[in-house]
Structure formats: C-alpha cells, structure tokens
Scaffold this active site. Sequence first.
Site, PDB file in Angstrom:
ATOM      1  N   MET A 174      25.325  83.662  58.723  1.00 53.93           N
ATOM      2  CA  MET A 174      25.227  83.743  60.176  1.00 53.93           C
ATOM      3  C   MET A 174      26.129  82.691  60.798  1.00 53.93           C
ATOM      4  SD  MET A 174      21.871  83.094  62.601  1.00 53.93           S
ATOM      5  CE  MET A 174      21.883  81.319  62.304  1.00 53.93           C
ATOM      6  N   ASN A 175      26.854  83.076  61.878  1.00 54.38           N
ATOM      7  CA  ASN A 175      27.533  82.050  62.671  1.00 54.38           C
ATOM      8  C   ASN A 175      27.251  82.250  64.165  1.00 54.38           C
ATOM      9  OD1 ASN A 175      29.726  84.050  61.624  1.00 54.38           O
ATOM     10  ND2 ASN A 175      30.818  83.131  63.340  1.00 54.38           N
ATOM     11  N   ASP A 176      28.224  82.406  65.016  1.00 56.35           N
ATOM     12  CA  ASP A 176      28.057  82.279  66.469  1.00 56.35           C
ATOM     13  C   ASP A 176      26.864  83.045  67.041  1.00 56.35           C
ATOM     14  OD1 ASP A 176      30.560  81.309  65.886  1.00 56.35           O
ATOM     15  OD2 ASP A 176      31.619  82.500  67.374  1.00 56.35           O
ATOM     16  N   GLN A 216      26.655  86.587  64.955  1.00 53.70           N
ATOM     17  CA  GLN A 216      27.633  86.997  63.956  1.00 53.70           C
ATOM     18  C   GLN A 216      26.967  86.967  62.588  1.00 53.70           C
ATOM     19  OE1 GLN A 216      31.599  87.491  64.785  1.00 53.70           O
ATOM     20  NE2 GLN A 216      29.965  88.466  65.946  1.00 53.70           N
TER      21      GLN A 216
END
Length: 481
Positions: free
Chosen positions: A33-35, A51
């Site tokens: 997972m990012n943004d 994301q």
Amino acid sequence: MNRLQKANEYIRNNKTKTTNRPYFHFSPEIGWMNDPNGFSFYKGKYHLFYQYYPYDIVWNDMHWGHAKTEDFITWEYLPVALANDKAYDANGCFSGSAIEKDGNLYLMYTGHIDPNLGFDRDEREVAERQCIAFSKDGVTFEKYEQNPVIGEKQLPEGYLICDFRDPKVLEVDGVYYCVLAVRNVQRRGEIIMFQSTNLLDWAFHSSIYQAKFEDNLLLECPDLFHVDGKSVLLFSEMPCDPEYQEVVQNTTAYVIGEMDFEKGIFTPEKKGLLDYGQTFYAPQSTEGKNHERLLIGWMHRWHQTLPPKEYGFNGMMSLPRKLTIQHGELTQQAAIQHEAYFKQIVSLENKQLQNEVFDIESEGAGYLKLHFSRSSSTKFMVEFHKKDTTSTRIHVDVTNNRISYDSDYGNQGIITINDCFRDDENTLEFYVDLHSVELFINDGEKVATFTSYDQDKGKTISISAQHNIELTHVHFEGFLS
C-alpha cells in the site's frame, strides 16, 4: 476472470496469512500500500482508497484498495475499487481523489501508461492522463466510457505528459476545480488547475504554483482547501531527476495563502513542512462530518529495508490529523477518540528525574503525553520500543531548543528539529504503535513521524535524564487491543 475479480479473490483466499500488522494505524489486509486516495466523507462514513498491489509486498501494478470507518481505528475493508484493466490505465490506476455529486461518489484518478512499469523508464513511452469512475453505492465503481477526461488535448504546451498526475477535485460555488501535478519542459514541478461544470468536461484554467528551478524538485499529490479563513496548498516534494536523489529528500510541504478561483491565481504567504520526519508522504485531506479539515498520509519506507516477507503486508497510514491555522502556522492534532480505545496506565504530577530511568511497560502500543517548562528542564531522553540496549531515541534538548531522534531500527540516521519550544509550558505527545512513532510538539505546531518494520522490537518506554529535571505531568494510556 477480470483483474478486479482476480484481486478480490486473491485477498479473500490469502488475507489470513498476514502477521504483525499495527494495532491502530491503518494497513492493508495483505500486500503493498502507498498513497491515500479518494479520502472522503460519504453517506455517514469516512472512505479511504489507497494505491494498492495485493499480490506482493513491493510496488507493482497499482489498483485502488478501499475501506471505510467511523472512528479511524475500526475499519471495514471493502472490495478493491479499481484495477488497471483498460487501455488508458494498463500500467496502473495512479493516485487521485473523490467527490460526491448528486448522491453518487465520483473518483478521479491518473491512468498510467508505461510498458516498462518504471523499471527502465523511457519518457517517450510514458503517458499519464486523468480518468473518472463513479458509483451509486460507494462500493462498486464504473469507469466513464469516454475516459480519459484530461489528456494531451487539454494539457497546454510547455508540460510533459509523462509526469502529469494526482488529480485533487474540489467544488467552489457550483464549479469544479482540479489541481494536478505536472513536470514542465524545464523538468521541474508545477501545480496546475483545470475547471469543469460537470466533472466530465474539463478545460485548463491556470498554473497556480511552480517549484524554483534551483531547488531541483518534482511535485506530487497536490491538495487545495480552505481552513480558518485561508487557502492552503499541499504537495509532496521529490527529486526531479535521479541525479538529485542524494541531495533532495522526499518531504511534504504546505503553503498558506489566498486562492482566487475566478482568476486562477494562488498568492503564497507562508511555506512550511507538514512533517519533520522522513517517513510521511502523499497526504490527502477531506472535510470531516463536523466540517473540520482532516488529513491522512502514507508512512512510507522508501529506499529502506522491506518488512520481513512473512509479514505479508507493507504500508501504513498515519493517524488522521485535524488541521487548523494558529498564529499563521498550520497545526495538526491527532483526530482519534481516546476514550473507546485507550486506557490510562500512568498519571504522575511533578516527576523528578536525575541520573535515573523511568520505565513504562507499553505492550507495544499507546499514547504518551509529557508536560514540562523551559525553566525546570535542560535535557532528557524518551526511548520507545526499548529492548536491552536497542530503542528509538527522542533527545529533547530544551536548553538549545531542539529535538533530535535516532534509532537502532530503520537505519535513518539522526534527524533534528529546531525551534521546538515555547517560553513557558510545553507538551510532547507520542502515539506509539508496533512499527511507528508519531510525535506532536506543542499541540501540533510541529509533527514528526518515524517508521520501522524491524522484528522483535521491545515494548518498554523509558524516560531518562542525566541532570535534574522536572516533568510537570507524565500521562500514558495503553491501547486496548
């Protein structure tokens, strides 16, 4: 089976394999997972998209994960909202935002095209265009059949389509505006604005912010909102090209100013850092249920050691932060309810320390608040995740008006924050979780985030001083897991 079905089936079949997830910071059920994306308050719940790559703990084809909550501690995971299954988003559904219109939830995101998926970047083959998806129930989304809605036709000359992303949509007096990050032909970052009356047909409006050429910055994840009578522009900063990787940090900035939407002019007045740590990036804000402005960001570990493979996940969000402007500065305070999830363990008045260590057994997660005055304190240290001689150390240097921290976990070096303290009473608030510490200085005048996925960290919190100091109040609450 289409990509969306495949992702959701994989999550259902494998999510129980993850371990060591944080207690009260949001993390994915499984995978990378990012943004944060599409952060919004819709039909009585806070929705968070993000994301997402469910199949591994490293970045790859970007999907949009999805969850909702009422209190930011207990989350309901929803089906993956978007997968990269169209020609215009074949290599990723990149970051974007959400907005409600006529009872429906609209997502605006960047469709990413890169045959090499960034691993051998050739800008001539990369294109980023803005796309729309919408939902009547906030769970199942349909992509607009005439996507993309902003591409080469709408992007003026002087900008590069290879870095044109992260739409943040807002509505002002019946008109929709979208701020976007773009690279200009000078190869530097810029924030530009488009406008629409229906969220589907967009026209270029203006350029509202440009990075200085000499700063060598590319800007990402812009956000624009109004709080306490001022306009605030957020963006994340990164090196504009690999040659600046060693000299430009990934940080997140805010600029307080005035936005004239009709003329498309943003007049900056004050710039500052949202977070003084090195593990906070790509935050996104929304208006809360009580019309407050809330922010949440990705606690990243770029260019650092990955979590152990057996964890099965990689990525956490910060706690939500309530934003206000105090004395011309943007302040941030953690916006979670303590009563339901934390229990008081320690509450001491006028704690004296001299050549001693005061330990608190935290069970790995909790909330620590310290009060002290500049007249009665010189230097002291707070350690988190302590085990034998290893810990994350917060050095509070009251005499020289600074805080620095270093750690045996995460290999981040020493980080220093200057001009931290008031002349009279001061407060430090720490939210410590299994893999992170968030520090709020003096009601959020400054904030710093530290993240580490190291295994076998300790659970003890220690406060120590070599010289005589007095903490006017020591308060610790343990998290009720």
